[in-house]
Motif scaffolding. Structure first.
Motif, PDB file in Angstrom:
ATOM      1  N   ALA A 137       0.848  -1.186   0.000  1.00  0.00           N
ATOM      2  CA  ALA A 137       0.000   0.000   0.000  1.00  0.00           C
ATOM      3  C   ALA A 137       0.886   1.239   0.000  1.00  0.00           C
ATOM      4  N   VAL A 138       0.338   2.305  -0.526  1.00  0.00           N
ATOM      5  CA  VAL A 138       1.034   3.585  -0.524  1.00  0.00           C
ATOM      6  C   VAL A 138       0.324   4.504   0.467  1.00  0.00           C
ATOM      7  N   LEU A 139       1.103   5.069   1.376  1.00  0.00           N
ATOM      8  CA  LEU A 139       0.610   6.071   2.315  1.00  0.00           C
ATOM      9  C   LEU A 139       1.173   7.405   1.845  1.00  0.00           C
ATOM     10  N   VAL A 140       0.294   8.332   1.471  1.00  0.00           N
ATOM     11  CA  VAL A 140       0.718   9.618   0.923  1.00  0.00           C
ATOM     12  C   VAL A 140       0.196  10.736   1.820  1.00  0.00           C
ATOM     13  N   VAL A 141       1.104  11.632   2.208  1.00  0.00           N
ATOM     14  CA  VAL A 141       0.742  12.802   3.002  1.00  0.00           C
ATOM     15  C   VAL A 141       0.983  14.031   2.130  1.00  0.00           C
ATOM     16  N   GLU A 142      -0.030  14.863   1.988  1.00  0.00           N
ATOM     17  CA  GLU A 142       0.055  16.083   1.182  1.00  0.00           C
ATOM     18  C   GLU A 142       0.317  17.296   2.071  1.00  0.00           C
ATOM     19  N   ASN A 143       0.640  18.411   1.458  1.00  0.00           N
ATOM     20  CA  ASN A 143       0.833  19.701   2.144  1.00  0.00           C
ATOM     21  C   ASN A 143       2.003  19.694   3.116  1.00  0.00           C
ATOM     22  N   VAL A 144       3.015  18.871   2.847  1.00  0.00           N
ATOM     23  CA  VAL A 144       4.155  18.718   3.760  1.00  0.00           C
ATOM     24  C   VAL A 144       5.162  19.836   3.528  1.00  0.00           C
TER      25      VAL A 144
END
Length: 157
Positions: free
Chosen positions: A75-82
């Motif tokens: 799975a890919v865990l993506v965090v935006e606005n970093v």
């Protein structure tokens, strides 16, 4: 030849979830608990303000475990606005070390909606992502496969 599980078994579907607040994040954290990954599978793109991890996630949501055994899925865990990334207790260039994710939480910052996404790792390691606003996704990207250990992860204490 191994008999990996298939999505068609039990009509199970891959996860594709998002979180825009701390309550949503608790669901993603529970589903990502005990995911494992080498340190080299972390990627921060400062120009895109995006941080991503490729995880081998245990399928906690799997209702068919009694029929086919324990499973994992990539799975890919993506965090935006970093805006910034800090880590403790890990060497991002050490591909031999396998990290284990214990939880994903959000800590509000001094200016809402900003704050910090905290990735707590086993062995006192951690990753702290400064974000302008919470926006996170967890998406399965492969078919499930039998967990190499054959066991459900356990927690003592």
């Amino acid at each position: 030849m191994s008999n990996d599980a298939r999505f068609e078994d039990g009509a199970e579907k891959p996860l594709n979830l998002g979180a825009l607040d701390a309550e949503d994040l608790t669901v993603i954290s529970a589903l990502a608990q005990d995911a494992v990954f080498p340190a080299t599978e972390m990627l921060w793109r400062p120009n895109d303000r995006r941080f991503a991890l490729l995880l081998n996630r245990f399928r906690w949501e799997d209702d068919g475990r009694d029929q086919h055994g324990a499973e994992r899925v990539q799975a890919v865990l993506v965090v935006e606005n970093v805006t910034a990334v800090a880590s403790q207790g890990i060497d991002p260039k050490d591909g031999d070390t396998i990290l284990s994710l214990l939880s994903v939480t959000f800590e509000p910052g001094p200016e809402e909606p900003g704050g910090y996404v905290l990735l707590t790792l086993a062995g006192d390691g951690g990753i702290r992502l400064a974000v302008e606003a919470l926006e996170l996704r967890l998406r399965d990207v492969t078919r499930p496969y039998r967990a190499p250990s054959g066991h459900v992860p356990g927690h003592e204490g």
